[in-house]
Design an enzyme around this catalytic site. Structure first.
Site, PDB file in Angstrom:
ATOM      1  N   ASN B 114      -5.435 -44.591   5.840  1.00  0.00           N
ATOM      2  CA  ASN B 114      -5.320 -43.207   5.386  1.00  0.00           C
ATOM      3  C   ASN B 114      -6.674 -42.534   5.192  1.00  0.00           C
ATOM      4  O   ASN B 114      -6.926 -41.459   5.741  1.00  0.00           O
ATOM      5  CB  ASN B 114      -4.577 -43.170   4.041  1.00  0.00           C
ATOM      6  CG  ASN B 114      -3.088 -43.036   4.225  1.00  0.00           C
ATOM      7  OD1 ASN B 114      -2.632 -42.038   4.754  1.00  0.00           O
ATOM      8  ND2 ASN B 114      -2.348 -44.055   3.830  1.00  0.00           N
ATOM      9  N   THR B 159      -7.140   6.202  21.953  1.00  0.00           N
ATOM     10  CA  THR B 159      -6.175   5.749  20.955  1.00  0.00           C
ATOM     11  C   THR B 159      -4.829   5.862  21.630  1.00  0.00           C
ATOM     12  O   THR B 159      -4.623   6.756  22.463  1.00  0.00           O
ATOM     13  CB  THR B 159      -6.190   6.593  19.660  1.00  0.00           C
ATOM     14  OG1 THR B 159      -5.849   7.934  19.967  1.00  0.00           O
ATOM     15  CG2 THR B 159      -7.537   6.536  18.957  1.00  0.00           C
ATOM     16  N   HIS B 160      -3.928   4.958  21.331  1.00  0.00           N
ATOM     17  CA  HIS B 160      -2.611   4.941  21.980  1.00  0.00           C
ATOM     18  C   HIS B 160      -2.747   4.879  23.505  1.00  0.00           C
ATOM     19  O   HIS B 160      -1.888   5.391  24.214  1.00  0.00           O
ATOM     20  CB  HIS B 160      -1.787   6.168  21.587  1.00  0.00           C
ATOM     21  CG  HIS B 160      -1.682   6.376  20.110  1.00  0.00           C
ATOM     22  ND1 HIS B 160      -0.725   5.755  19.347  1.00  0.00           N
ATOM     23  CD2 HIS B 160      -2.421   7.128  19.257  1.00  0.00           C
ATOM     24  CE1 HIS B 160      -0.864   6.147  18.077  1.00  0.00           C
ATOM     25  NE2 HIS B 160      -1.896   6.960  17.991  1.00  0.00           N
ATOM     26  N   SER B 282      -5.517 -14.930  45.789  1.00  0.00           N
ATOM     27  CA  SER B 282      -4.086 -15.166  45.920  1.00  0.00           C
ATOM     28  C   SER B 282      -3.817 -16.058  47.115  1.00  0.00           C
ATOM     29  O   SER B 282      -4.566 -16.033  48.092  1.00  0.00           O
ATOM     30  CB  SER B 282      -3.375 -13.821  46.106  1.00  0.00           C
ATOM     31  OG  SER B 282      -2.164 -13.970  46.793  1.00  0.00           O
ATOM     32  N   ASN B 290      -8.856 -11.220  41.279  1.00  0.00           N
ATOM     33  CA  ASN B 290      -8.153 -11.145  39.994  1.00  0.00           C
ATOM     34  C   ASN B 290      -9.007 -11.634  38.838  1.00  0.00           C
ATOM     35  O   ASN B 290      -9.778 -12.580  38.983  1.00  0.00           O
ATOM     36  CB  ASN B 290      -6.880 -11.985  40.060  1.00  0.00           C
ATOM     37  CG  ASN B 290      -5.927 -11.492  41.129  1.00  0.00           C
ATOM     38  OD1 ASN B 290      -5.786 -10.283  41.321  1.00  0.00           O
ATOM     39  ND2 ASN B 290      -5.294 -12.412  41.834  1.00  0.00           N
ATOM     40  N   TYR B 322       1.011 -39.584   1.273  1.00  0.00           N
ATOM     41  CA  TYR B 322       0.969 -39.610   2.735  1.00  0.00           C
ATOM     42  C   TYR B 322       2.342 -39.827   3.345  1.00  0.00           C
ATOM     43  O   TYR B 322       3.089 -40.725   2.956  1.00  0.00           O
ATOM     44  CB  TYR B 322       0.031 -40.712   3.246  1.00  0.00           C
ATOM     45  CG  TYR B 322       0.034 -40.753   4.754  1.00  0.00           C
ATOM     46  CD1 TYR B 322      -0.504 -39.699   5.486  1.00  0.00           C
ATOM     47  CD2 TYR B 322       0.640 -41.799   5.440  1.00  0.00           C
ATOM     48  CE1 TYR B 322      -0.469 -39.696   6.871  1.00  0.00           C
ATOM     49  CE2 TYR B 322       0.667 -41.808   6.828  1.00  0.00           C
ATOM     50  CZ  TYR B 322       0.125 -40.747   7.548  1.00  0.00           C
ATOM     51  OH  TYR B 322       0.174 -40.741   8.908  1.00  0.00           O
ATOM     52  N   GLN B 327       0.443 -37.140  10.972  1.00  0.00           N
ATOM     53  CA  GLN B 327      -0.186 -37.641  12.188  1.00  0.00           C
ATOM     54  C   GLN B 327      -0.197 -36.568  13.279  1.00  0.00           C
ATOM     55  O   GLN B 327      -1.132 -36.473  14.071  1.00  0.00           O
ATOM     56  CB  GLN B 327       0.583 -38.867  12.675  1.00  0.00           C
ATOM     57  CG  GLN B 327       0.163 -39.400  14.036  1.00  0.00           C
ATOM     58  CD  GLN B 327       1.016 -40.597  14.432  1.00  0.00           C
ATOM     59  OE1 GLN B 327       0.922 -41.665  13.849  1.00  0.00           O
ATOM     60  NE2 GLN B 327       1.879 -40.412  15.409  1.00  0.00           N
ATOM     61  N   LYS B 330      -3.181 -33.939  14.069  1.00  0.00           N
ATOM     62  CA  LYS B 330      -4.441 -34.285  14.735  1.00  0.00           C
ATOM     63  C   LYS B 330      -4.582 -33.611  16.105  1.00  0.00           C
ATOM     64  O   LYS B 330      -5.577 -32.941  16.387  1.00  0.00           O
ATOM     65  CB  LYS B 330      -4.500 -35.805  14.893  1.00  0.00           C
ATOM     66  CG  LYS B 330      -5.857 -36.415  14.768  1.00  0.00           C
ATOM     67  CD  LYS B 330      -5.811 -37.871  15.163  1.00  0.00           C
ATOM     68  CE  LYS B 330      -5.329 -38.777  14.032  1.00  0.00           C
ATOM     69  NZ  LYS B 330      -5.141 -40.175  14.485  1.00  0.00           N
TER      70      LYS B 330
END
Lengths: 400, 400, 400, 400
Positions: B114, B159-160, B282, B290, B322, B327, B330
């Site tokens: 641990n 904006t928008h 492509s 792209n 624990y 586990q 991780k």
């Protein structure tokens, strides 16, 4: 009284009611809660406008008085924002214009609803981060005190929910206290990060009239001006996200504490209890005393990940420049802080009222929990750890 | 060679293969990446064991040599952990025992898997938080430099997604630089929070042999010992969560930068480009160039919320002590850091290679974007802001 | 009037106000919206109680009349649940007991608040799944109609936001229609899955008085009884989750439609527009016409993942047997359906009002988009595909 | 051997290594697992090309043989895709071209990597949805069988983790069986929804050479052709999302089963156990027998919400038309199915090996759990339910 959109001219096209309802949503109800901050920032803005000559002394005086009066009206529940106004910013301007005429029409000089909303939320976040830190301090203190009171009362330590090694009630309580104490560091750094004044950034591109951004920074008590106007816009949603993230350790610890308490208050474990006034009953089973408070706490802890989830999804879902998706971040932020703060208050109450069943705890320390002590004895006699472990294990197998 | 579970005695019951595969999962593959940190902490542990008399000088020497040799073997890809060993901790002990006999069996004195796992991850997190901070510094610098190079090149502010007011390329780049710079504060506070040594907390309840936790704290360069052994366990998952949360602002900014770039590199906007070597093609459309790099970046930014989501869900889904759910944290943590660090590297490369199409930018500043300037002129002549706004709006309507 | 908890006896201990506020939360406000369903199920329960002899004919008559009257009162907004009652179930019982005395006290025979809440939500889910399916049908129809109206108007097809190959407005609109149509299959299967009557499962363990669960199943129009009483409890939260999951395809499609529309309504693309009454303005920039409706739509689409996220987190965060975390699922479910239904209504309105700019669309079909046609010609002449591709690519390079 | 990008001409610009590593990521490793489906679809495509005259009989023969041979090589682990090839589609074309020259270069006629990837994943999803349904059937059967075997063994029913009313082991097991059985309906509807052939949609805009999409639909056993080529693209990510969503009920049930088992296998409850070969040990505590399998299961259940979370975030984060974010959905989908299938297998094994501790279960049925029976007796004597409840409650209080 005039309760239309701020951007509509008298003969301009109306907004389709379906679209109005959809775009405004319940945002005006959130602004109802936040209006105090909006008024505070509006006063600071008026003071600044006078300092740069856009308002004269008399105009300023009238505005400040009207804003103070509005604040009082609002705090008594006598001022209501309506959906057709879209938001609190509009409600304030219309109130002032109705009351003061041309003077009211001048207040929006040098600002936009964008920075007005930003500064309002910034003040809200600062206030609530501070309040959270104070509550967290109290929780740390209460847990520590409860730990001290528990003295040396033993408690089985569990891993995998199976009895592992002996520990103490005090160590268990202190482990949560340590966690809450550590949460403060990130709360503090978050508060320092967001402590920047966005007012004056307007729609994200500043204004052409000569305003003095440092003036409102000083009046509102910000530690600095958020200088880059486009960064002000960019930080909307993002600053809400980091503020709510700072609450996460608190909620994870709350969730774990709740689960420990739910387990340890079962009849089968029976280590702890709370006064009857903390428990609820059943509509059909008269014998029940339930620890609903910890279930609601656990539920909030589990659901809390979605607050940062939503703030992240909305914020990262668009490029820079204000877009209205960000309006949706307001309600999420309010809900997150309300949840975290009330959760801290409940932990505080529980820690202060914790009842410890010493008898059950003592009798739960059973023989097999001392297997590591057995090993340690062998190790002291020079037997390598893994050999000692295997020796004790074989003996235990014989007992199986 | 012995590759069984560390807790199995020779004649003990075997573990069902299905259960073994399910519980171990691909965790041993994560440990393969982290083994260097485990070895580093094992060396510190051995030094401490000698300092308190559990190992003698010769035993220590052999262990250190064997651990150094193992590190070299591992870094060359010549040491492989296998599933039946469950984890790297077991692999290390078995390697040492096979090589050194009884000396190898002694190394696990005073620790458990641990705290061994905890200290390994703690070292990983410290390293990677530092690395992230360095990369973030470079990104800030590169964006600032690109901004300076852009000088006064104008750019439409949106904006928008609709043209709003004029701004500059420089202000746009600097807004991201400011965001990345602000991310550093929380990264730093996070690093300081987690900089605590958990080694010696064993299974969460300490050990009975006399170990010296401050010794390993000094050797490993932690700023303090995480004193409460139950808090060590409680912080597992939680510290991973706060570390990954600290990466979120970076990923949100990356997502926004990516979306801006995807928009501004379309043929229709055409403000920026990157060298051909940054674009892909492509399999059927030979004319394509792209900007996949920004799509992958946006995809990672969108998906990133789920890393904190998973860490939160797992951590808040269990009480203290624990439990093996942890586990699973991780792999999530490793993936999160790998993603954030590679994303920073790509932004760095893009910022350094940004090509600005000044002509397109200039011609995109259209007349209607100056409407606020019109208002500001009227305001200077004493017309209240809202009246000025309405006057300009009515004139624009005539043009519609 | 009596507004206390249903499980409190007159001289029993009170509930701490802090704990009451925390555990009840705003749940009673949700019940305010759902009370109609609770009343409907209560009537069915009363009918059943009479059929098995627990109520006599006169008692039934009085209960039905009182419940009908309550429904009318409620639907006019004249019946308010208060926090101290905890929920609508309690409010109903207290209302009936105040009005009818002993008869009111009999209605809770053979049921618990658990199954009462379950059946209320089950009726809500059935109603709203049906409503969603009807709205989705209308959206499919409107998009198809808009597609037909668009006829053969060409449109550039994009991959990676770069021009790829020519397509048509009609094909684009039809692709969304196909997506919405496919969403119906899972909505239907979900409706069939949850169409089970939980009433009579009480607290999850049935009751000992002889009730007739098939009776309420018939009265309420469920397709079957959810026979296993523990499964009734197990399905709480879970059925909400699968119902909200069924809305996800709709919201993903809405999010994509919104993003397409936001891009295609920029000045730079200019393919589509909506009437002015669909757009909003700015508080400082008089020239703005913003498509906020699609930003709110995109925001909701992005945030929607958190509704299933929260339902999942709460549901999977506890074992079987009712636990109060589940109370929190109610508000999330209501919000999710409200969001999805209003979003469908807005798409419907937008599809019906879509304005197509044929000129811009046609001129956007540029030469390089025909590169695949060039290849296809070469392929027809027997040149292997990859060679043809390379040949066309080399020619294009010369033009770069 | 040629292992470059498919879209690079010999003298074209190279791809920057950093960008290549970032955009390809570990996607080629996912394709390594999926290659069998790609080969299967490539064979169907070749058969179709011959049927429309693009390949002659001999060319077809050679392609089929080479593809079969490749399949064998791959299934033995002897064919490795490398990062510089970007993906499995490229690896296949290069393998065939290296082997067969011009014939290999012809296979890509009438398809793009877009539809090639789509059809590969579609076949994967169909296979795995079927496999999941079969496993779910087995789980239902095993739980039902275990329930039958348990007969009338009583079990305390819990609400709020406190003893509520008596139930039976059989009812508890059957409640999970019912949940898993109900999961099948949505799995089936999902399978039917996604059972559409996207092959031939190319990059989302079809092709100009005359291909026969119905031909591959028949060969590959799809129930229909996904006719609208833009919908094929639009459904990428979305279909993965709905497929993974269909696994959610399974994982929620698994999480709840795991939590029940973790609680009921504690020493304190002691209702159930599993054979020793299902439990794991500790590296320092020789007495431990841990039920890690249920902790990993619970962890997976909690983390599972993030799989749909990520698929939703990526899918809803972009408009229509292929964009490379979608590449990231592949790994998530694979991980989700692997997790769900292995979890079902473990539940199956646990259900088949469940050991019931009848003695502990019987003695856990304590007196107060019969309070509802007391009430029911009073109700039978004509006392209104709520009065009976209060009467029993008062008696219980006296005992407190």
């Amino acid at each position: 009284m005039n309760k239309k959109k701020i951007w509509q001219t008298d003969n301009g096209p109306g907004l389709d009611p379906l679209i109005e309802a959809y775009t405004v949503g319940d945002d005006y109800k959130k602004d109802q809660k936040l209006l105090g901050y909006d008024i505070e920032a509006s006063k600071a803005h008026a003071l600044m406008l006078q300092s740069v000559g856009i308002l004269n002394g008399q105009e300023l005086q009238k505005l400040l008085e009207a804003l103070d009066e509005l604040h009082e009206q609002w705090s008594k529940g006598n001022f209501k924002i309506v959906q057709s106004q879209e938001d609190g910013h509009t409600a304030i301007e219309q109130h002032l214009t109705n009351k003061l005429g041309d003077i009211g029409k001048k207040l929006h000089t040098g600002r936009s609803r964008n920075d007005q909303s930003l500064v309002m939320m910034r003040l809200y976040l600062k206030d609530n981060l501070k309040q959270t830190m104070e509550l967290t301090d109290k929780v740390v203190e209460a847990l520590t005190k409860a730990g001290k009171k528990a003295g040396n009362i033993p408690m089985p330590g569990y891993t995998h929910l199976q009895k592992a090694m002996p520990t103490t009630v005090s160590l268990w309580l202190d482990s949560f206290a340590a966690g809450f104490a550590d949460s403060q560091k990130i709360l503090k750094a978050t508060l320092e990060t967001i402590d920047q004044n966005p007012l004056g950034s307007a729609a994200g591109f500043g204004v052409n009239v000569g305003i003095d951004r440092e003036h409102t920074t000083r009046t509102l008590g910000f530690s600095k001006t958020q200088a880059n106007s486009m960064y002000c816009g960019l930080s909307r949603g993002l600053f809400d996200l980091i503020a709510v993230q700072a609450l996460m350790p608190i909620m994870v610890l709350a969730g774990k504490f709740a689960q420990d308490m739910l387990l340890f208050t079962t009849e089968e474990f029976g280590f702890f209890s709370l006064p009857k006034s903390f428990t609820t009953g059943s509509s059909i089973m008269p014998h029940k005393h339930n620890y609903d408070l910890f279930e609601i706490m656990r539920g909030h802890a589990h659901a809390f990940g979605s607050y940062t989830g939503q703030l992240h999804a909305i914020s990262s879902g668009m490029g820079s420049g204000y877009q209205r998706d960000l309006q949706l971040t307001k309600g999420i932020t309010l809900r997150a802080f309300t949840t975290a703060e009330s959760t801290l208050e409940v932990i505080l109450a529980a820690a202060r009222s914790l009842e410890i069943n010493e008898l059950r705890l003592k009798s739960a320390i059973t023989q097999e929990m001392l297997s590591v002590t057995e090993i340690d004895k062998l190790v002291s006699n020079g037997i390598p750890f893994r050999d000692a472990y295997n020796q004790v294990k074989l003996e235990l197998h014989k007992l199986d």
